[in-house]
Write a protein that holds these residues in place. Structure first.
Motif, short mmCIF file in Angstrom:
data_model
loop_
_atom_site.label_atom_id
_atom_site.label_comp_id
_atom_site.label_asym_id
_atom_site.label_seq_id
_atom_site.Cartn_x
_atom_site.Cartn_y
_atom_site.Cartn_z
N LYS A 92 0.84 -1.20 0.00
CA LYS A 92 0.00 0.00 0.00
C LYS A 92 0.87 1.25 0.00
N VAL A 93 2.00 1.20 0.69
CA VAL A 93 2.90 2.36 0.72
C VAL A 93 3.41 2.65 -0.69
N LEU A 94 3.80 1.61 -1.42
CA LEU A 94 4.29 1.81 -2.78
C LEU A 94 3.18 2.31 -3.70
N LEU A 224 10.97 -2.50 7.83
CA LEU A 224 10.67 -2.10 6.48
C LEU A 224 11.41 -2.97 5.48
N PRO A 225 10.70 -3.33 4.39
CA PRO A 225 11.38 -4.06 3.31
C PRO A 225 12.43 -3.17 2.66
N GLU A 226 13.35 -3.79 1.96
CA GLU A 226 14.47 -3.08 1.37
C GLU A 226 14.01 -2.05 0.35
N ASN A 227 12.98 -2.41 -0.48
CA ASN A 227 12.54 -1.47 -1.52
C ASN A 227 11.90 -0.22 -0.92
N VAL A 228 11.17 -0.39 0.20
CA VAL A 228 10.58 0.78 0.86
C VAL A 228 11.66 1.63 1.51
N GLN A 229 12.65 0.96 2.11
CA GLN A 229 13.77 1.71 2.69
C GLN A 229 14.47 2.54 1.63
N GLU A 230 14.71 1.92 0.47
CA GLU A 230 15.41 2.64 -0.59
C GLU A 230 14.61 3.84 -1.07
N PRO A 253 13.50 1.70 -10.32
CA PRO A 253 13.20 0.25 -10.28
C PRO A 253 12.33 -0.17 -9.12
N VAL A 254 12.26 0.66 -8.06
CA VAL A 254 11.45 0.29 -6.91
C VAL A 254 9.99 0.11 -7.28
N PHE A 255 9.54 0.77 -8.37
CA PHE A 255 8.14 0.67 -8.80
C PHE A 255 7.95 -0.28 -9.97
N SER A 256 8.98 -1.09 -10.27
CA SER A 256 8.87 -1.98 -11.43
C SER A 256 7.74 -2.99 -11.27
#
Length: 848
Positions: A92-94, A224-230, A253-256
């Motif tokens: 949901k955050v993404l 937090l997952p790595e992609n959210v941290q990034e 790439p975090v939104f790929s």
């Protein structure tokens, strides 16, 4: 604008900074109030439409620099998650991040920055999709310069924004304004917002930025997952130079994993675009899905601006709604006294009124009153048929009421909620079918034009545009037009017109002509320019030549003829006192009455003017004089000058009604002008059928003082269409006007003026009479009682055409008829010789 759907209408209010009353600008004029500046800048926000942005609808200006903004609104927002104290899943955050970035990127393409991003301004629709609210606050207030409060929320502001500090133009401690915030400031605010979603609570205000970053990283390592941290690290990059923009983040790439779920936004196609308006039309797999249930909310399918317009007509009051919610608080004057300080330092009076501070609460506008008003409108009214089939539909009670509404005055019809709903829907469908439904647009425009769609309707009536238009980028009582943005747009449109018409020059009054088109197309300068460029050649051909004296004089001469034709008594009086049209009518016609009437009257006047040809302005001028007739007849020259220096109130609806009547009685060729726009092969006369014009035998207007007494009519060498009645054929004057409103034999008659009975017996029009000048008029020009003048008296009030071998004799005879107050007298230009080749002359005929 997009449909209302599940959205609501919301309103919020704020105050613009007040300016000192004793300060003037460099031009010596009072400064433009900040509220008017904001009102002008706001207009462009109404054109910004995107699925991730709440649509702006309207802005109104109240007392004491108060402004009320109407916008698309939803009750749910991201602050609901904070209130519940729950964390949000990484998915949901993404999703929220991606959708917010979509809205921010679209704003940036239009030169906008949000600057007020926080959890309250990220709304959620019924499907959980993001809708950014208040995204135009920073733009409309000139980056906060026009208000007394900062734009943005401290805990969400980027470090570089906080470092700039607060600024106000009147603050002497600041030499110059800081540079406006860029797109990267919103990225920081988004990072703070996303962190709060992950943490389930708001960041404390007293935590330093550096400590806040450490806390984020520490928290991220745990949950937090790595992609959210990034993503958070990139959003909360301290240095703006290293922080990405919304457009750069969207491609990260975090939104790929989720970007493939979103389709690119397709901007709605405008009316005059070259693109197909149905290119992206999709139908459901099951066509039955299009069928509406009995409880279908038809109103929610209408555009947001339509719903708001109808809400206002149904009694909606913005200030009342805000007052009921205690957003606007009224206080007695004694409680608003200023604070003053005594010599000993003791202060008295009230402190600063906190009601003038920003309250960003958005109040939901209730649509109950509107829905109750429209409850009896049948469902089929929302989907009208555009062809003849609609006549066979059963009539509901509401339909019968609406048919009776058509007969009411225009000002009442424009305030009738049900009637305007039907008219708006009908025009909306017709305009979407433009140019294929142009004939139906003309037909409905003759009834009336709904104010909400007037801009596009005017363009469809007069502008032959089937592809996109562009212009070069090279009435001041109205708040919108007097705003700085209004001035800028005025200059651009007028400069574009001057540059694109090198043979013409700028004359005073051109800005008045531009005003109605710019007002109705404030956010579409290209369309305003196109409408103006089509309007001027039709009604003001060659008026803007460097030397336009010959054009103006010819126009005024024809106007004098029209006064004498329709009201000889008034014409005689004005000529006797020397009050000629040159003294009052030039501003009328040079500006097409925009210099005379305010915009709301011009709209009603031009609704009909655009349906007529270039002769219709003459009829409007005569109609104005007839409303002032009694005062003009009772006064002399000086009093008339004073009367027109401050023109009395004119009933514009009566003026329009009488103008149409005068237009119907005026022979088409009677208003011929040598300097008018050359006629097209095919033209619509504006009030009925299409007439085809062929080569004519027009001659230059005779150079004599007698031409002011009555007009000349001409015959056309052309095929006579079968839909012209026999009486019109016998009149020998090929009048396209008669094609619309055929005169019966009792309405149009011809008078032959011959010197001898012999010449009359050699050929004449059947039903005409022969009158000798010396038997009709005495030595003082009075009408002598005789059989011939008895017949003339019977023809009083009907169109009388005077024909003779000698034009001077015909002009003198016609002038004497006008002197004895005979209306509708005209002369056949060229005389009897022009009729000989037609075969319309009869031999013999009884003599009177």
């Amino acid at each position: 604008m997009r449909p209302l759907k599940d959205a609501q209408l919301g309103a919020f209010t704020f105050f613009a900074s007040a300016l000192p009353h004793d300060v003037c600008g460099s031009n010596g004029l009072p400064l433009t109030p900040n509220s008017i500046k904001i009102l002008g800048r706001f207009q462009i926000l109404k054109t910004i439409t995107h699925p991730r942005l709440c649509q702006y609808v309207d802005i109104s200006r109240g007392k004491h620099e108060r402004l009320i903004v109407v916008t698309e609104h939803y009750e749910s927002s991201l602050s609901d998650f904070q209130k519940q104290g729950k964390t949000v899943s990484p998915e949901k955050v993404l999703q929220v991040a991606y959708e917010v970035l979509e809205g921010l990127e679209f704003m940036n393409k239009h030169g906008l920055v949000h600057r007020a991003l926080n959890a309250h301004n990220v709304l959620m629709d019924c499907k959980g999709n993001v809708k950014l609210a208040k995204f135009g606050f920073y733009h409309m207030t000139d980056h906060g310069a026009d208000v007394d409060f900062p734009i943005g929320y401290p805990s969400y502001l980027a470090p570089e924004v906080i470092a700039q500090g607060s600024f106000h133009p009147t603050d002497p401690s600041h030499d110059e304004a800081p540079p406006p915030s860029g797109p990267k400031a919103d990225v920081w605010s988004l990072g703070v917002l996303l962190f709060e979603l992950c943490a389930g609570r708001r960041l404390l205000h007293n935590i330093e930025i550096s400590e806040r970053l450490k806390f984020i990283l520490t928290l991220g390592d745990d949950i937090l997952p790595e992609n959210v941290q990034e993503l958070l690290r990139k959003c909360l990059t301290f240095l703006p130079s290293k922080r990405p923009t919304p457009a750069e983040l969207l491609g990260d790439p975090v939104f790929s994993g989720i970007s493939c779920q979103y389709t690119p936004f397709q901007k709605p196609v405008s009316l005059f675009s070259s693109s197909l308006r149905c290119a992206h039309l999709e139908l459901p797999d099951d066509i039955s899905d299009l069928c509406k249930d009995e409880d279908e909310d038809y109103l929610s399918e209408r555009a947001i601006d339509e719903v708001y317009h109808l809400w206002c007509l149904a009694g909606g009051d913005l200030e009342k709604e805000l007052t009921n919610k205690e957003i606007i608080q009224s206080k007695p004057p004694i409680c608003t006294l200023s604070n003053f300080v005594m010599e000993d330092g003791e202060s008295f009076g009230q402190g600063r009124d906190r009601s003038f501070l920003l309250d960003d609460t958005t109040v939901t506008l209730s649509l109950c009153q509107l829905r109750n008003r429209l409850k009896d409108v049948a469902g089929e009214a929302y989907y009208p048929l555009l062809e003849d089939e609609q006549s066979s539909l059963p009539q509901s009670n509401s339909s019968n009421e609406l048919s009776a509404t058509v007969t009411l005055p225009l000002i009442i019809r424009e305030r009738d909620t049900e009637y305007q709903l039907i008219r708006i829907i009908l025009f909306d469908r017709l305009l979407k079918g433009y140019p294929y439904k142009k004939n139906l647009v003309w037909k409905e425009a003759r009834v009336d034009i709904p104010p909400l769609v007037r801009g596009l309707a005017w363009a469809a009536l007069q502008v032959e545009i089937h592809q996109g238009v562009d212009i070069p980028r090279c009435h001041q009582y109205d708040e919108l037009l007097s705003s700085p943005q209004g001035h800028i747009k005025f200059r651009r449109v007028l400069k574009a017109w001057v540059v694109s018409h090198p043979d013409l020059v700028y004359w005073q009054g051109l800005d008045s002509l531009c005003a109605p088109f710019l007002y109705l197309n404030f956010n579409n300068e290209a369309l305003a320019y196109a409408c103006m460029s089509a309007f001027i050649p039709k009604y003001l051909y060659n008026f803007f030549l460097k030397d336009n004296s010959h054009v103006i004089q010819e126009y005024l001469t024809v106007f004098s003829q029209m006064i004498a034709f329709h009201d000889p008594e008034l014409s005689n009086h004005l000529n006797e006192i020397g009050f000629i049209p040159d003294l009052y009518a030039i501003p009328w016609f040079l500006t097409m009455f925009t210099h005379v009437f305010p915009l709301h009257k011009i709209f009603h006047l031009w609704d009909t003017l655009l349906l007529g040809n270039s002769s219709f302005p003459f009829c409007i001028g005569v109609a104005i004089l007839q409303q002032l007739r009694d005062r003009l007849l009772a006064n002399g020259f000086n009093e008339c000058i004073l009367l027109f220096s401050d023109l009395p109130e004119i009933d514009i609806e009566r003026c329009v009604r009488e103008s149409i009547n005068l237009f119907c009685w005026t022979p088409k060729s009677a208003t011929y002008r040598q300097h008018a726009q050359p006629p097209k092969t095919t033209a619509d006369n504006g009030f009925g059928k299409t007439a085809t014009y062929y080569s004519s035998d027009y001659q230059d207007m005779p150079k004599t003082d007698l031409v002011r007494h009555c007009p000349f009519i001409r015959r056309y060498f052309s095929h006579i269409p079968p839909w012209i009645c026999s009486a019109c054929v016998k009149s020998i004057t090929r009048l396209p006007l008669l094609c619309v409103f055929p005169f019966s034999p009792s309405l149009l008659n011809t008078v032959f003026l011959h010197r001898t009975v012999h010449s009359y017996s050699r050929g004449h029009i059947s039903g005409s009479i022969n009158v000798a000048f010396n038997t009709a008029f005495g030595p003082d020009g009075e009408l002598v009682q005789c059989p011939a003048t008895g017949v003339l008296q019977n023809y009083r009030g009907r169109v009388i055409v005077v024909i003779s071998h000698a034009m001077k004799s015909a002009a003198m005879f016609a002038a004497h008829l006008v002197k004895v107050n005979f209306p509708r007298v005209c002369i056949l230009d060229g005389g009897i010789n022009k009729l000989k080749p037609t075969g319309l002359l009869t031999v013999p005929s009884p003599q009177i």
